[in-house]
Write an enzyme that holds these catalytic residues in place. Structure first.
Site, PDB file in Angstrom:
ATOM      1  CB  ALA A  85      -0.157   6.450   7.327  1.00  0.00           C
ATOM      2  CG  HIS A 505      -0.662  -4.157  -7.827  1.00  0.00           C
ATOM      3  ND1 HIS A 505      -1.257  -5.248  -8.174  1.00  0.00           N
ATOM      4  CD2 HIS A 505      -0.981  -3.666  -6.524  1.00  0.00           C
ATOM      5  CE1 HIS A 505      -1.965  -5.709  -7.166  1.00  0.00           C
ATOM      6  NE2 HIS A 505      -1.908  -4.880  -6.102  1.00  0.00           N
ATOM      7  CG  HIS A 548      -2.352  -8.706  -4.709  1.00  0.00           C
ATOM      8  ND1 HIS A 548      -3.588  -7.885  -4.350  1.00  0.00           N
ATOM      9  CD2 HIS A 548      -2.756  -9.855  -5.341  1.00  0.00           C
ATOM     10  CE1 HIS A 548      -4.651  -8.366  -5.090  1.00  0.00           C
ATOM     11  NE2 HIS A 548      -4.145  -9.618  -5.349  1.00  0.00           N
TER      12      HIS A 548
END
Ligand code: FDA
Length: 567
Positions: A85, A505, A548
């Site tokens: 997207a 990740h 993260h």
């Protein structure tokens, strides 16, 4: 020739790509095209709902990449999710905004990336950030805190806490519990300043007032969409880069397939910036003739740049969870993290450190042999020693523990922060729509399993420590009948390997490192052997970060834009 020409083409309108497109198009005379395979999700409730994590999984905006059968982990494949997207994976991720430990970014420089260290990256974390603070009535009593010096306030990306933040005292009870653990896990007021060890309440990429997700498109594209020099082609697949005639590897455009199925070439007069994500950027390079000639020739692709390490060094983490009943019913949630160092995770850290150190040559040899010595054991061993030093000497967090109250349960998620296993991703066809072979080699090296096991034990210990112990009920998953209270490593190993998932990740498949030690891009993020192809996404990160990935992807992309602008 083509009817479309831009100065810069950015392949992939995701987390890294939109930052670069935004910053380059700040220069009015510079034209920028973004090619994005997905569509707009501006009004997609699965994206905007801050409580809707997971709702987008398996829908059309999830690439849902499938791995090969994982031979070290129950023989099963895994799904690695990624956003398809405008906004990329930032539209479906968990919104956690956590950076890295200073020493981890300094390690990027230690392996040969001159100028890439915490001090040079820190200004870019802040540059992108619009930190919204904690001065909202609904945050009273929630326990959230921060250090003003660690944040930026004038960037595009909103970071903060939303009105769904729980403020019933759990934060304070958890803090008391972590202080009662043996050894204690210190309270960390702000884990985003480069010191991550401890217990903290972390911010997210949310709009605090509107309570909606903040993603790369909402931050870096929609407010700027009227720029006439910035174009975005949605639902358009980039198939391969095209090359200028002659010997030098100079890209002059991108072959794309438009939403209507037509395939055309769009021209780039200056550069092509590949930002398709860690599982797609190396694939695009291979489809364009940059990679290992043995792989490319198998699929009839002519080698333009011989660079065998494209797609190697793949690193991901493994995610498991334990679930407990709660005595309290929660209608709101909140985000609590604990980052133990080795001294808090292992009872005998120095012995474990010594054992691991002795194994590093064998680990390196195993990684090299698994990829046919494309990456050299001597180089991998050096990287592993740096990684070992980070864990046992710099005391970076060696695991991440998340606690999520919801309804009548406490969910937890946990993972070892810095696995040693290295895998790879490569094409299996010259067809740009074909799936690549993705092999993270989860659990190939035993320290990775060991860290995962100790993290599970750490959670059991947390739930036995007062005052939190009195608020929690039974462990419902895996539960003591599946993994006994005194289970040894074997008992945990089978639960972990049969129930883990990718932590989503993936990094390092187009690693920023010196070419002679296996790098694919240089310190200006330019692909070796090319004059004008860069990669700006999670692929370039040479080592996993605690925290993260998104905050570091945003920061690297902010810096990349500055590098590109001065050239
Ligand atoms: P990203 O995936 O954002 O961008 C790549 C873009 O390229 C996509 O838009 C894709 O559609 C497009 N593309 C690919 N191939 C193409 C082609 N051939 N042609 C055209 N376009 C193409 N991180 C974090 O910090 N906090 C968190 O809470 C989480 N949680 C989380 C949950 C889940 C489910 C996932 C999957 C990931 C996370 N992450 C995360 C990780 C983080 O979101 C992720 O690492 C970054 O957003 C990756 O940014 P990139 O720019 O590398 O790729």
């Amino acid at each position: 020739s083509s009817e479309f020409t831009y100065d810069y083409i950015v392949v992939g309108g995701g987390t890294g790509g939109l930052v670069v497109a935004n910053r380059l198009s700040e220069q009015e005379t510079t034209s920028v095209l973004v090619i994005e395979a997905g569509g707009s999700v501006y009004n997609n409730i699965n994206v905007t709902d801050t409580g809707g994590y997971g709702n987008a999984f398996g829908t059309t905006i999830d690439w849902a990449y499938q791995t090969t059968d994982q031979e070290y982990a129950a023989g099963k494949p895994q799904i690695v999710r990624a956003g398809k997207a405008l906004g990329g994976t930032s539209t479906i991720n968990g919104m956690v905004y956590l950076r890295a430990q200073t020493a981890q970014i300094d390690a990027w420089e230690a392996i040969g990336n001159k100028g890439w260290n915490w001090n040079s990256l820190f200004p870019y974390y802040r540059k992108g950030e619009d930190f919204q603070g904690i001065h909202y009535s609904w945050l009273e009593g929630s326990g959230v805190a921060y250090d003003p010096a660690d944040h930026g306030y004038t960037g595009p990306l909103k970071v903060g806490w939303s009105s769904t933040q729980l403020n019933d005292g759990l934060a304070q009870q958890l803090n008391a519990t972590y202080q009662n653990m043996v050894p204690p896990v210190p309270y960390n007021k702000d884990p985003n300043g480069g010191q991550m060890v401890g217990y903290a309440l972390y911010p997210k990429t949310v709009d605090s007032i509107k309570n909606i997700r903040e993603d790369a498109a909402r931050a870096y594209y929609y407010p700027y969409q009227n720029r006439t020099n910035l174009h975005v082609w949605l639902n358009t697949n980039a198939n391969r880069l095209t090359w200028k005639d002659g010997d030098a590897a100079t890209a002059d455009g991108v072959e794309v397939t438009l939403a209507n199925g037509t395939t055309i070439v769009v021209k780039a007069s200056r550069e092509v910036i590949v930002a398709a994500g860690a599982l797609k950027s190396p694939v695009l390079l291979e489809l364009s003739g940059i990679g290992n000639p043995d792989i490319l020739s198998k699929y009839g692709i002519q080698t333009k740049v011989n660079l065998s390490t494209v797609g190697e060094n793949l690193q991901d983490q493994m995610n498991n969870g334990l679930v407990y009943d709660s005595m309290i019913s929660y209608s709101k949630s909140a985000d609590y993290v604990a980052y133990p160092s080795v001294n808090q995770l292992f009872t005998n850290a120095s012995a474990i450190g010594a054992q691991l150190y002795a194994k590093l040559p064998a680990y390196a040899a195993q990684v090299a042999s698994a990829n046919g010595n494309i990456t050299k054991a001597s180089n991998i061993e050096r990287f592993f020693k740096i990684q070992w030093h980070l864990i046992f000497k710099s005391h970076i967090p060696v695991a991440e523990i998340l606690l999520e109250p919801s309804g009548n349960t406490y969910d937890t998620e946990y993972w070892g922060s810095v696995p040693f296993s290295r895998g790879n991703v490569h094409i299996q066809s010259a067809d740009p729509t074909a799936a690549a072979s993705i092999d993270p080699k989860y659990f190939m090296l035993d320290f990775d399993l060991h860290a995962q096991i100790e993290a599970a034990r750490f959670i059991r210990k947390l739930f036995k420590t007062e005052p939190f112990a009195g608020m929690a009920g039974d462990e419902t998953s895996p539960g003591l009948s599946a993994v006994a209270a005194n289970a040894g490593d074997e008992g945990w190993a089978s639960f972990i390997k049969n129930n883990y998932r990718s932590n989503f990740h993936p990094i390092s498949t187009v690693a920023m490192m010196p070419k002679e030690v296996g790098g694919v891009v240089d310190t200006s993020l330019k692909v070796y052997g090319t004059s004008n192809v860069r990669v700006v996404d999670a692929s370039v990160m040479p080592f996993q970060v605690c925290g993260h990935l998104q905050s570091t992807v945003y920061a690297v992309a902010e810096r990349a834009a500055d590098i590109i602008k001065v050239e």
